[in-house]
Enzyme design. Structure first.
Site, mmCIF file in Angstrom:
data_model
loop_
_atom_site.group_PDB
_atom_site.id
_atom_site.type_symbol
_atom_site.label_atom_id
_atom_site.label_comp_id
_atom_site.label_asym_id
_atom_site.label_seq_id
_atom_site.Cartn_x
_atom_site.Cartn_y
_atom_site.Cartn_z
ATOM 1 N N LYS A 97 0.839 -1.202 0.000
ATOM 2 C CA LYS A 97 0.000 0.000 0.000
ATOM 3 C C LYS A 97 0.875 1.254 0.000
ATOM 4 C CE LYS A 97 -1.752 1.834 3.929
ATOM 5 N NZ LYS A 97 -1.507 3.281 4.069
ATOM 6 N N ASN A 98 1.870 1.306 0.891
ATOM 7 C CA ASN A 98 2.620 2.564 1.047
ATOM 8 C C ASN A 98 3.610 2.821 -0.073
ATOM 9 O OD1 ASN A 98 1.070 3.055 3.233
ATOM 10 N ND2 ASN A 98 2.599 2.467 4.752
ATOM 11 N N ARG A 157 -4.315 9.679 3.499
ATOM 12 C CA ARG A 157 -3.167 10.491 3.874
ATOM 13 C C ARG A 157 -2.316 10.820 2.652
ATOM 14 N NH1 ARG A 157 -1.564 13.840 7.651
ATOM 15 N NH2 ARG A 157 0.681 14.170 7.589
ATOM 16 N N CYS A 182 -5.308 8.177 8.933
ATOM 17 C CA CYS A 182 -5.429 7.730 10.333
ATOM 18 C C CYS A 182 -4.956 8.839 11.289
ATOM 19 C CB CYS A 182 -4.578 6.488 10.557
ATOM 20 S SG CYS A 182 -5.085 5.113 9.538
ATOM 21 N N ARG A 193 -0.206 15.352 12.778
ATOM 22 C CA ARG A 193 0.589 14.823 11.659
ATOM 23 C C ARG A 193 0.992 16.014 10.789
ATOM 24 N NH1 ARG A 193 -1.863 9.210 9.338
ATOM 25 N NH2 ARG A 193 0.251 9.072 8.449
ATOM 26 N N PRO A 194 2.076 16.721 11.218
ATOM 27 C CA PRO A 194 2.473 17.955 10.525
ATOM 28 C C PRO A 194 3.028 17.684 9.132
ATOM 29 C CG PRO A 194 4.115 17.352 12.151
ATOM 30 C CD PRO A 194 2.979 16.374 12.314
ATOM 31 N N ILE A 195 3.115 18.736 8.323
ATOM 32 C CA ILE A 195 3.751 18.604 7.000
ATOM 33 C C ILE A 195 4.837 19.661 6.837
ATOM 34 C CG2 ILE A 195 1.680 17.609 5.916
ATOM 35 C CD1 ILE A 195 1.264 20.389 4.598
ATOM 36 N N ASP A 196 5.376 20.147 7.962
ATOM 37 C CA ASP A 196 6.399 21.196 7.900
ATOM 38 C C ASP A 196 7.632 20.761 7.114
ATOM 39 O OD1 ASP A 196 6.564 19.464 10.267
ATOM 40 O OD2 ASP A 196 8.408 20.542 10.668
ATOM 41 N N ASP A 225 3.850 0.592 12.077
ATOM 42 C CA ASP A 225 2.610 0.074 11.490
ATOM 43 C C ASP A 225 2.332 -1.374 11.879
ATOM 44 O OD1 ASP A 225 2.995 1.917 8.367
ATOM 45 O OD2 ASP A 225 2.362 2.528 10.367
ATOM 46 N N ILE A 282 7.398 6.715 17.081
ATOM 47 C CA ILE A 282 7.113 7.564 15.922
ATOM 48 C C ILE A 282 5.939 8.503 16.170
ATOM 49 C CG2 ILE A 282 6.510 7.566 13.462
ATOM 50 C CD1 ILE A 282 9.191 6.196 13.968
ATOM 51 N N ARG A 295 -8.902 -0.128 3.602
ATOM 52 C CA ARG A 295 -8.003 0.819 2.938
ATOM 53 C C ARG A 295 -6.655 0.164 2.682
ATOM 54 N NH1 ARG A 295 -6.737 5.632 6.280
ATOM 55 N NH2 ARG A 295 -5.149 5.745 4.663
HETATM 56 C C1 EPZ Z 1 3.927 7.042 6.552
HETATM 57 O O1 EPZ Z 1 3.181 8.108 7.140
HETATM 58 C C2 EPZ Z 1 2.975 5.876 6.436
HETATM 59 N N1 EPZ Z 1 1.883 6.225 5.540
HETATM 60 C C3 EPZ Z 1 2.429 5.492 7.811
HETATM 61 O O2 EPZ Z 1 1.693 4.284 7.640
HETATM 62 C C4 EPZ Z 1 3.591 5.185 8.761
HETATM 63 O O3 EPZ Z 1 3.071 5.009 10.076
HETATM 64 C C5 EPZ Z 1 4.607 6.324 8.764
HETATM 65 O O4 EPZ Z 1 5.009 6.653 7.412
HETATM 66 C C6 EPZ Z 1 5.866 5.949 9.543
HETATM 67 O O5 EPZ Z 1 6.460 4.829 8.955
HETATM 68 C C7 EPZ Z 1 2.100 6.155 4.209
HETATM 69 O O6 EPZ Z 1 3.183 5.801 3.754
HETATM 70 C C8 EPZ Z 1 0.949 6.532 3.319
HETATM 71 P P1 EPZ Z 1 6.179 10.226 8.593
HETATM 72 P P2 EPZ Z 1 3.802 9.605 7.146
HETATM 73 O O7 EPZ Z 1 6.208 11.484 7.814
HETATM 74 O O8 EPZ Z 1 4.606 9.794 5.934
HETATM 75 C C9 EPZ Z 1 6.846 13.558 11.919
HETATM 76 C C10 EPZ Z 1 -0.162 2.888 7.627
HETATM 77 O O9 EPZ Z 1 -0.672 2.296 8.592
HETATM 78 N N2 EPZ Z 1 6.730 14.519 10.819
HETATM 79 O O10 EPZ Z 1 7.248 9.206 8.367
HETATM 80 O O11 EPZ Z 1 2.698 10.546 7.445
HETATM 81 C C11 EPZ Z 1 5.531 12.867 12.229
HETATM 82 O O12 EPZ Z 1 4.744 13.646 13.114
HETATM 83 C C12 EPZ Z 1 0.259 4.323 7.777
HETATM 84 O O13 EPZ Z 1 0.081 2.357 6.510
HETATM 85 C C13 EPZ Z 1 7.011 15.869 11.074
HETATM 86 O O14 EPZ Z 1 7.330 16.236 12.188
HETATM 87 O O15 EPZ Z 1 4.763 9.513 8.421
HETATM 88 C C14 EPZ Z 1 5.980 11.563 12.846
HETATM 89 O O16 EPZ Z 1 6.262 11.776 14.226
HETATM 90 C C15 EPZ Z 1 -0.186 4.905 9.100
HETATM 91 N N3 EPZ Z 1 6.903 16.757 10.049
HETATM 92 C C16 EPZ Z 1 7.300 11.260 12.125
HETATM 93 O O17 EPZ Z 1 7.705 12.496 11.515
HETATM 94 C C17 EPZ Z 1 6.562 16.389 8.776
HETATM 95 O O18 EPZ Z 1 6.515 17.255 7.880
HETATM 96 C C18 EPZ Z 1 7.183 10.214 11.035
HETATM 97 O O19 EPZ Z 1 6.132 10.610 10.164
HETATM 98 C C19 EPZ Z 1 6.277 15.020 8.534
HETATM 99 C C20 EPZ Z 1 6.381 14.109 9.571
#
Ligand code: EPZ
Length: 427
Positions: free
Chosen positions: A22-23, A93, A117, A122-125, A306, A328, A398
């Site tokens: 999926k991811n 997402r 989820c 869940r920031p995007i900074d 996950d 995480i 999903r």
């Molecule tokens: C991806 O989410 C996955 N989703 C998630 O899987 C998974 O839990 C996560 O990576 C961690 O492996 C998809 O791939 C679609 P991150 P993502 O950015 O990209 C912080 C599932 O069950 N962060 O790696 O949203 C954030 O808050 C889903 O399949 C910032 O601070 O996760 C977190 O603490 C659920 N700023 C850490 O980084 C940002 O701009 C990791 O988040 C982005 C993230």
């Protein structure tokens, strides 16, 4: 409305075939926009996040043709807009990956803040930090819509303060056609990052270092058509491995890359499972009692977040005291309340959960509060004594292709049941 109705206690046995990741696919489908010709993507899972991604592409004007259940041809040449459908974007997402793809292709994007989820903020900074480093300007958020423009994207170095899968993906997508070299430092190393890089390079991009914490992308002018097969889903595989352990079964999990499962295999063996690795399969057996152990979720190659709810179900049945530390997300223990309804004894304190193993779980009506929490409820139902009804199965579907059919073939007593709306309202 639909639910799963599970009669627990059956030992799972036989073979299950793992679907495409999926991811990986939710990053690769938006990436097709970057191409100047049609692409064929194989081994795509039939899950709602894929349907949503394909519907977003169609709504943008791309020609999407299903070749068979798991293969699709996409011609991006007829894409006429830089905007993603708002209703569709909010159901998942990964819709925000269209930002990087659209910026990379046409220098502008209008995409609603994503759904997905909820495990806390869940920031995007870091995504925005990357886009700005490449020369994009972002406008103030307008009605929850992110808008960015760039006359032309210039390669640059970006350090990710936190290891982020999403930011790594989005910056890669924006950088593949930028002028010059982009270097992403402290990049995510998940298998789906490597799969995206391999797909981009199959189209003629120049991405090196994926799978390490430094990824270098040299921009190219042209991306040509490609046929690409998605890697097997590491988390779906881990979920079926956990189901085999939870039911003291004997399951051959086929179409996997064992190396992607190393941290999951190690943890399940620590709990008492016997796992035999083959070229593209693992055989999972567990006959004795489960041993307690501690788990800390980390970025790849650490234990994947996950898989945290799924291992939590096993620890609620393991002898003794176990501790999960969620490394995480700030709040990924929402499934614990549901597990308690089945008799689990768990104390949660922030990012830590302490499990006191119980002899058995007892079937109960429970809710899938997110995708992996829903999978955990299914595992609990399979192991429990009695009947478990799982509500909110839209989350589960999903990310898990044909889960009822796959489990039925393994000997589980699981059915999808329909609950008339009136009965739901009165519930
Ligand atoms: C991806 O989410 C996955 N989703 C998630 O899987 C998974 O839990 C996560 O990576 C961690 O492996 C998809 O791939 C679609 P991150 P993502 O950015 O990209 C912080 C599932 O069950 N962060 O790696 O949203 C954030 O808050 C889903 O399949 C910032 O601070 O996760 C977190 O603490 C659920 N700023 C850490 O980084 C940002 O701009 C990791 O988040 C982005 C993230």
């Amino acid at each position: 409305m639909e639910k799963y109705r599970i009669c627990g206690g059956n030992r799972l046995s036989g073979a299950v075939d793992i679907s495409g990741a999926k991811n990986a696919v939710v990053a690769i489908l938006p990436a097709v926009i970057l191409c100047d010709e049609p692409c064929v993507i194989e081994n795509i899972p039939n899950i709602s996040d894929v349907s949503t991604s394909l519907n977003i592409l169609s709504a943008m004007g791309a020609k999407v043709r299903r070749i068979d259940r798991n293969t699709v041809e996409i011609d991006p040449r007829s894409v006429f807009t830089n905007e993603v459908d708002h209703a569709l974007a909010r159901t998942m997402r990964a819709s925000y990956y269209f930002i990087g793809a659209l910026l990379g292709k046409c220098g502008s994007a209008r995409v609603p803040l994503p759904g997905g989820c909820w495990f806390g903020v869940r920031p995007i900074d870091l995504h925005l930090k990357g886009f700005r480093a490449l020369g994009a300007q972002d406008l103030p958020l307008d009605q929850g819509v992110i808008e960015l423009h760039a006359d032309h994207l210039m390669g640059n170095s970006v350090y990710l303060d936190t290891v982020s899968v999403g930011a790594t993906v989005n910056i890669m997508l924006a950088a593949v056609r930028a002028r010059g070299m982009t270097i992403i430092e402290n990049a995510a190393k998940e298998p789906h990052i490597v799969d995206l890089a391999n797909f981009l390079n199959t189209m003629g991009a120049d991405v090196r270092g994926a799978g390490t914490d430094v990824i270098k992308i040299r921009g190219v002018q042209h991306l040509h058509s490609a046929t690409y097969s998605i890697i097997p889903d590491q988390i779906e595989a881990g979920t079926y491995m956990a189901m085999a352990v939870a039911t003291h079964g004997d399951v051959l999990v086929r179409n996997v890359i064992p190396k992607h499962l190393e941290s999951i295999t190690a943890k399940l063996e620590e709990m008492g499972a016997t796992i035999e690795e083959m070229d593209d399969a693992v055989r999972v057996r567990c006959s004795g009692p489960l041993h307690h152990c501690n788990v800390k979720t980390m970025p790849h190659p650490g234990f994947p977040t996950d898989m945290q709810p799924q291992i939590g179900v096993l620890l609620s049945l393991a002898e003794g005291t176990s501790v999960i530390t969620e490394g995480i997300w700030e709040n990924r223990f929402r499934y614990v309340d549901e597990l308690r309804r089945m008799g689990a004894e768990v104390q949660v304190d922030g990012k830590t959960a302490v499990f006191q193993g119980v002899k058995e779980l007892v079937g109960a009506p429970v809710e899938a509060v997110d995708l992996r929490a829903g999978a955990a409820m299914v595992i609990a139902g399979l192991a429990a004594n009695g009947i478990t009804e799982v509500d909110g199965i839209g989350y589960i579907e999903r990310g898990y292709e044909d889960i009822v059919e796959k489990l039925t073939r393994l000997g589980a007593d699981i059915r999808r049941i329909y609950v008339p709306e009136a009965q739901v309202r009165n519930a």
